[in-house]
Design an enzyme around this catalytic site. Structure first.
Site, PDB file in Angstrom:
ATOM      1  N   LYS A  41       0.868  -1.185   0.000  1.00 32.11           N
ATOM      2  CA  LYS A  41       0.000   0.000   0.000  1.00 32.11           C
ATOM      3  C   LYS A  41       0.896   1.224   0.000  1.00 32.11           C
ATOM      4  O   LYS A  41       2.045   1.154   0.432  1.00 32.11           O
ATOM      5  CB  LYS A  41      -0.874   0.022   1.273  1.00 32.11           C
ATOM      6  CG  LYS A  41      -2.136   0.844   1.127  1.00 32.11           C
ATOM      7  CD  LYS A  41      -3.218   0.053   0.401  1.00 32.11           C
ATOM      8  CE  LYS A  41      -4.517   0.781   0.317  1.00 32.11           C
ATOM      9  NZ  LYS A  41      -5.582  -0.164  -0.097  1.00 32.11           N
TER      10      LYS A  41
HETATM   11  P1  NAD Z   1     -12.846   7.522  -2.780  1.00 30.21           P
HETATM   12  O1  NAD Z   1     -11.784   8.512  -2.601  1.00 30.21           O
HETATM   13  O2  NAD Z   1     -13.398   7.301  -4.143  1.00 30.21           O
HETATM   14  O3  NAD Z   1     -14.066   7.845  -1.787  1.00 30.21           O
HETATM   15  C1  NAD Z   1     -13.873   8.043  -0.409  1.00 30.21           C
HETATM   16  C2  NAD Z   1     -15.174   8.567   0.178  1.00 30.21           C
HETATM   17  O4  NAD Z   1     -15.028   8.668   1.596  1.00 30.21           O
HETATM   18  C3  NAD Z   1     -15.559   9.953  -0.330  1.00 30.21           C
HETATM   19  O5  NAD Z   1     -16.951  10.023  -0.537  1.00 30.21           O
HETATM   20  C4  NAD Z   1     -15.146  10.853   0.833  1.00 30.21           C
HETATM   21  O6  NAD Z   1     -15.892  12.052   0.884  1.00 30.21           O
HETATM   22  C5  NAD Z   1     -15.480   9.949   2.008  1.00 30.21           C
HETATM   23  N1  NAD Z   1     -14.817  10.383   3.239  1.00 30.21           N
HETATM   24  C6  NAD Z   1     -13.534  10.763   3.403  1.00 30.21           C
HETATM   25  N2  NAD Z   1     -13.299  11.128   4.663  1.00 30.21           N
HETATM   26  C7  NAD Z   1     -14.469  10.975   5.319  1.00 30.21           C
HETATM   27  C8  NAD Z   1     -14.885  11.188   6.646  1.00 30.21           C
HETATM   28  N3  NAD Z   1     -14.037  11.650   7.574  1.00 30.21           N
HETATM   29  N4  NAD Z   1     -16.177  10.921   6.990  1.00 30.21           N
HETATM   30  C9  NAD Z   1     -17.047  10.451   6.061  1.00 30.21           C
HETATM   31  N5  NAD Z   1     -16.711  10.235   4.783  1.00 30.21           N
HETATM   32  C10 NAD Z   1     -15.447  10.492   4.415  1.00 30.21           C
HETATM   33  O7  NAD Z   1     -12.269   6.142  -2.185  1.00 30.21           O
HETATM   34  P2  NAD Z   1     -12.743   4.653  -2.484  1.00 30.21           P
HETATM   35  O8  NAD Z   1     -11.846   4.079  -3.512  1.00 30.21           O
HETATM   36  O9  NAD Z   1     -14.216   4.600  -2.668  1.00 30.21           O
HETATM   37  O10 NAD Z   1     -12.347   3.944  -1.103  1.00 30.21           O
HETATM   38  C11 NAD Z   1     -13.207   3.949   0.035  1.00 30.21           C
HETATM   39  C12 NAD Z   1     -12.771   2.846   0.983  1.00 30.21           C
HETATM   40  O11 NAD Z   1     -12.822   1.591   0.298  1.00 30.21           O
HETATM   41  C13 NAD Z   1     -11.337   2.962   1.510  1.00 30.21           C
HETATM   42  O12 NAD Z   1     -11.286   2.432   2.813  1.00 30.21           O
HETATM   43  C14 NAD Z   1     -10.559   2.083   0.570  1.00 30.21           C
HETATM   44  O13 NAD Z   1      -9.346   1.630   1.131  1.00 30.21           O
HETATM   45  C15 NAD Z   1     -11.549   0.960   0.374  1.00 30.21           C
HETATM   46  N6  NAD Z   1     -11.346   0.155  -0.818  1.00 30.21           N
HETATM   47  C16 NAD Z   1     -11.348   0.710  -2.054  1.00 30.21           C
HETATM   48  C17 NAD Z   1     -11.196  -0.112  -3.169  1.00 30.21           C
HETATM   49  C18 NAD Z   1     -11.253   0.422  -4.568  1.00 30.21           C
HETATM   50  O14 NAD Z   1     -11.269  -0.380  -5.513  1.00 30.21           O
HETATM   51  N7  NAD Z   1     -11.346   1.715  -4.795  1.00 30.21           N
HETATM   52  C19 NAD Z   1     -10.987  -1.488  -3.004  1.00 30.21           C
HETATM   53  C20 NAD Z   1     -10.994  -2.028  -1.717  1.00 30.21           C
HETATM   54  C21 NAD Z   1     -11.186  -1.191  -0.635  1.00 30.21           C
END
Ligand code: NAD
Length: 432
Positions: A118
């Site tokens: 990561k």
């Molecule tokens: P992203 O950046 O597209 O979205 C993140 C979201 O979280 C946004 O809507 C943001 O406004 C919100 N956010 C940020 N800080 C916040 C807070 N303090 N309170 C409430 N909301 C908040 O990211 P993503 O890719 O959707 O990832 C989201 C989660 O999923 C992360 O934990 C990431 O590690 C996990 N994840 C993502 C993927 C992927 O394929 N993108 C895969 C596995 C896990």
């Protein structure tokens, strides 16, 4: 060079260390469950490599700013390091370590030949212009140099990064890594745009995988998802796609939230229109003036399913006591703290743990990597069929193992992953 703004170099406070300790403790717990040899548990308790880079970028106003970037390579006994890149102002070393550990376990559980890594850059991508974001991405990629590579360590999108950023990484890597086998280097990253070598289905893969888990959960309860209600925290890649897929299946999304606030609507939101709004404006703010709620009101809202899809450590003891749902399905990585989990389980609330629930993203990343390596481009249907099979198979294995060992789904999922890693260490032994 002009005097540089070094505001990103502040030492990390304790929150990310606490996060790391939680994941280390979880691995240690599962290690005891599966009687993992002590030396393997000890290897997994720390990352193999911790790369920190500081690199300058010229900003639009002509000033220079120093950025800090991380790439943590936790373990590669199963295959090349694999894991996302996070662009966030709170990105820290220990957070990346914890997230890299989760990746090792997730890849082993879902049975793809990758290890775990990561990384990220400590920055607020929303505060950067398009040009600044590109220069940060390119300088970071250059600073990482041969520490990433198509057979060695393969980044992907995570919080604050997307397909466009992956394409810039690919382009920078291809332009700096020499000319031999240049085309093979497209697979140095996954989660690219379709035009630049991405896979059909990758953008919504994490959400789709999560929905397969939800379908299996409902099946086990003798019900279906249609007519259920859900709350979604985070409306980025994972949250918005999950909400849109679920609403197409007849689930009403009665609450959403992001870094700007929370909205509740018992009638359910138009998830597609909300996603368009977020795409245009960057957040849910301003979507409607009628339905705003506090964070506590959001957590207290009655619904069938709660989907954390934002950041880690969102559900502590307090939130868990407020929640009135039957299931927490972890789209985000590590959204539930151990104290929160204890409360949820004691209240009979099910939890589908992150390493299972959000494994769809890395699974389709693996398909993308395979397609790039073979110069193939699979139809969406093929990707979706493979993903559904992989997710449902993993879900069954976890529930069966949890029943067999009378443990939580999280312990079962971690345990199964460690069993796979254990077998490899048993056969390969430790070099030299
Ligand atoms: P992203 O950046 O597209 O979205 C993140 C979201 O979280 C946004 O809507 C943001 O406004 C919100 N956010 C940020 N800080 C916040 C807070 N303090 N309170 C409430 N909301 C908040 O990211 P993503 O890719 O959707 O990832 C989201 C989660 O999923 C992360 O934990 C990431 O590690 C996990 N994840 C993502 C993927 C992927 O394929 N993108 C895969 C596995 C896990």
């Amino acid at each position: 060079m002009d005097a540089m703004d070094t505001r990103n170099s502040a030492p990390p406070p304790d929150e990310s260390t606490h996060f790391l300790n939680i994941i280390q403790a979880q691995i240690a717990r599962a290690a005891r469950l599966v009687e993992l040899p002590e030396h393997v548990a000890s290897i997994l308790s720390q990352p193999k490599n911790e790369i920190i880079v500081n690199f300058p970028v010229q900003m639009d106003d002509g000033s220079y700013r120093l950025f800090k970037g991380y790439r943590i390579q936790h373990n590669n006994i199963v295959g090349p390091y694999k894991g996302g890149l996070r662009f966030h102002s709170d990105t820290r070393l220990d957070e990346c370590k914890a997230l890299a550990m989760i990746m090792t376990i997730k890849c082993a559980l879902i049975d793809i030949p990758f290890g775990g890594s990561k990384g990220g850059v400590k920055c607020d991508p929303r505060a950067l212009s398009e040009g600044e974001l590109m220069r940060v991405t390119r300088r970071f990629t250059h600073a990482l140099g041969s520490n990433i590579g198509p057979e060695y360590d393969i980044p992907a999108p995570d919080v604050g990064t997307n397909a466009k950023i992956m394409v810039w990484i690919m382009d920078t890597f291809m332009n700096t890594a020499g000319t031999t086998g240049r085309n093979a280097q497209t697979r140095v990253v996954t989660g690219k745009t379709l035009e630049c070598g991405g896979s059909q289905g990758r953008e919504k893969a994490t959400a789709q995988g999560l929905v397969h888990c939800l379908t299996e959960w409902a099946r086990d309860k003798g019900t279906s998802l249609e007519g259920k209600t859900a709350l979604v925290q985070g409306y980025g890649n994972v949250g918005s796609h999950t909400a849109m897929i679920l609403s197409r299946m007849g689930v009403s999304i009665v609450g959403v939230g992001d870094h700007t606030g929370y909205l509740l609507n018992p009638e359910g939101f138009n998830t597609h229109r909300l996603a368009d709004h977020v795409k245009k404006t960057g957040s849910i703010q301003g979507y409607t003036t009628n339905h705003s709620a506090t964070r506590d009101e959001f957590f207290s809202q009655k619904a069938d399913i709660f989907i954390p899809a934002a950041l880690q450590n969102q559900i502590g003891e307090r939130e868990a006591k407020l929640m009135q749902v039957q299931l927490v399905a972890e789209g985000a990585n590590s959204p539930t703290m151990p104290e929160g989990e204890a409360v949820l389980l004691s209240r009979g609330i099910d939890i589908i743990p992150d390493i299972l629930a959000n494994a769809g993203g890395v699974t389709v990343s693996y398909y993308e990597w395979v397609q790039n390596g073979r110069n193939e481009s699979w139809e969406l249907e093929e990707v979706e069929t493979r993903l559904e099979h992989a997710m449902k198979r993993a879900y069954r294995r976890v529930t069966n193992y949890a029943d067999e060992r009378s443990c939580s789904m999280r312990d079962a999922a971690y345990g199964l992953a460690l069993l796979r890693i254990k077998q490899i260490y048993e056969q390969r032994k430790i070099f030299p």
